[in-house]
Design an enzyme around this catalytic site. Sequence first.
Site, PDB file in Angstrom:
ATOM      1  N   ASP A 133       0.837  -1.206   0.000  1.00 34.32           N
ATOM      2  CA  ASP A 133       0.000   0.000   0.000  1.00 34.32           C
ATOM      3  C   ASP A 133       0.871   1.256   0.000  1.00 34.32           C
ATOM      4  O   ASP A 133       1.725   1.429   0.865  1.00 34.32           O
ATOM      5  CB  ASP A 133      -0.941   0.003   1.210  1.00 34.32           C
ATOM      6  N   SER A 182      -6.874   4.592  -1.283  1.00 31.67           N
ATOM      7  CA  SER A 182      -6.761   3.132  -1.316  1.00 31.67           C
ATOM      8  C   SER A 182      -8.096   2.450  -1.567  1.00 31.67           C
ATOM      9  O   SER A 182      -8.125   1.271  -1.903  1.00 31.67           O
ATOM     10  CB  SER A 182      -6.166   2.612  -0.006  1.00 31.67           C
ATOM     11  N   ASP A 241     -10.320  -1.811   6.728  1.00 30.96           N
ATOM     12  CA  ASP A 241      -9.701  -0.712   5.995  1.00 30.96           C
ATOM     13  C   ASP A 241      -9.976  -0.878   4.496  1.00 30.96           C
ATOM     14  O   ASP A 241     -10.483  -1.902   4.044  1.00 30.96           O
ATOM     15  CB  ASP A 241      -8.198  -0.700   6.292  1.00 30.96           C
ATOM     16  N   GLU A 381      -2.035  -7.691   1.953  1.00 29.59           N
ATOM     17  CA  GLU A 381      -1.688  -6.272   1.937  1.00 29.59           C
ATOM     18  C   GLU A 381      -0.625  -5.946   2.979  1.00 29.59           C
ATOM     19  O   GLU A 381      -0.804  -6.242   4.161  1.00 29.59           O
ATOM     20  CB  GLU A 381      -2.925  -5.403   2.234  1.00 29.59           C
TER      21      GLU A 381
END
Length: 581
Positions: A133, A182, A241, A381
């Site tokens: 990320d 994101s 998230d 991630e």
Amino acid sequence: MKTPRLIRIASFIFFGSITGFLQAAAIYPIDQATILAGSKFDIKIEFNTVINLGDAEIELNGAPINKIISAQPEFISNENGKGSSILYREVQLTKAGKYQIVARAPQERLQVNWDVYATGPRRVKNVILFIGDGMTIANRTTARVLSKGIQEGKYQGRLAFDDMPSTAMIGTSGSDSLITDSANSMSAYTTGHKTAVNAMGVYVSRASDNLSHPKVETIAELIKRNTKMAVGIVSDAELEDATPGAMVSHTRRRADKQYIADQLLSSGAEVILGGGSAYFYPQSTKGSRRKDEKNLVENFKLKGYQLAFTKQELLSASESRGTKTLFGVFHPDNMDGSLDRLYLKKNTVEQFPNQPDLTEMTQSAIDVLSRNPNGFFLMVEAALIDKFNHPLDWERAAFDTIMLSNAVQIAKDFAKTHPDTLIIVTPDHTHSGSISGVVHDDKPGPLREKVGIYAEAGYPNYPKADIQGYPNKIDVSKRIAFFYGSYPDHYETLHPKMDGTFVPAVKDDSGKYVANPKYLQLQEDAIHVGGNLPSHQESGVHTADDAVLNAMGPGSENFKGFMDNTEVFKIMVQSLGLGSK
Ligand SMILES: [Zn+2]
């Protein structure tokens, strides 16, 4: 036929004046959308005027739309006072080709073009998608310097994704903005459709409810609907998230974390590992952030998932051959990064000493998912690279980039015995930041004079990396001089932040972000840097710079040159044959 110039100018002025006081009418999916044949999506037509349903003519490739799709229209006669809307839910176009949709109302005409693509048969058994990320080029370079070392210009090793055979540069911009976040950048990977900042799994229409926007199907949903493959979702951020959320969710607002947690439970994903436990417990539980009494952990257990709350529980659950489904949460919020967990013991490590590493979550996920004979799709991630780039904490971002490399190595080791595995490693977007020199403590003069540039930079003197790939000391006397390109007011210390993640700016009495005085108190020669971002912004921001993707395995040869982020989805579904009949 050439339109006379005068008329063209006249029509331009006419439409210009209309859009001056009316929000643009729209069709979703938007113009130029690329759509996987057979995938489910909603069509929404938003007129600027209030009409009767019978007055609207909707054509698909020149024929009335109801001749081609079976979905019945939902009609909203005046949506939020902005005009009439027509919705077709869960449409599927199974034939590849060019599609044109034209919508006519008495005073309006709208038109978009789509490209529907099929795929060949399935070519790979497994896909492992790693998201670094916010990983920008300089994160990779610092990780390589710290982990592998460099002598007389030659790196003494490679990161695990450095030597993959395929590389592409990825454009990450969304439907609304050059700069992505994101949510919409991951949504492009998981759905193949562009969307707007903060949105995932939907097109952002004029609907007022976050969950009512026109939806597009995610790769996890496609896999669950069409195959018997297993799905895994791993993140060291909160599982609610944006990046893990975009695997399974359809919301205008990534802040809908309770909804995203619910989606994870109902997704049917076999492995779910990460942080964010606060949204999995009922509100009456201390530390819960839910607004209801649902106990998702209990629900995972009732569905037969093995549960893990510590590193030890994770390892023993995944080693047990009977484990086919596994849910693990290891932190109420984002997990801690490798620099703190393994070396400095700062941030929340003392409070939560039993968090697993991303490598352990990756290994456990692969162990459990590979028990499914039909193959698996795993998303891993490394979320904290972004979480440390935002506050300009490049050392922590570098350590978590090394951790990502270690996790990718585990996938590469799996692929040695399972060559029918496609591995992709990519950022979802980038950050500013570059290596500009080497700080030498022994250079005379004020702090800025200690930055060696060009020949005076020389090389840093970090110790050789330990067996885990990290140098065990970062506050060395010759350090990388790393500067971010976008920032709030802050104090530049040219030193690693040994006492916890950098907090560059704090709010002053007027609500503006100003340099955090703590760092001047800690280091009296720290340099005040005036911010170059709006004063309401507390940290560095994402950039539109291309993201560098690496890939290996069957299908990876399709990654090359510059590509749009929606094409990453396309290559994954082509490899998995998800658009073949
Ligand atoms: Zn970010």
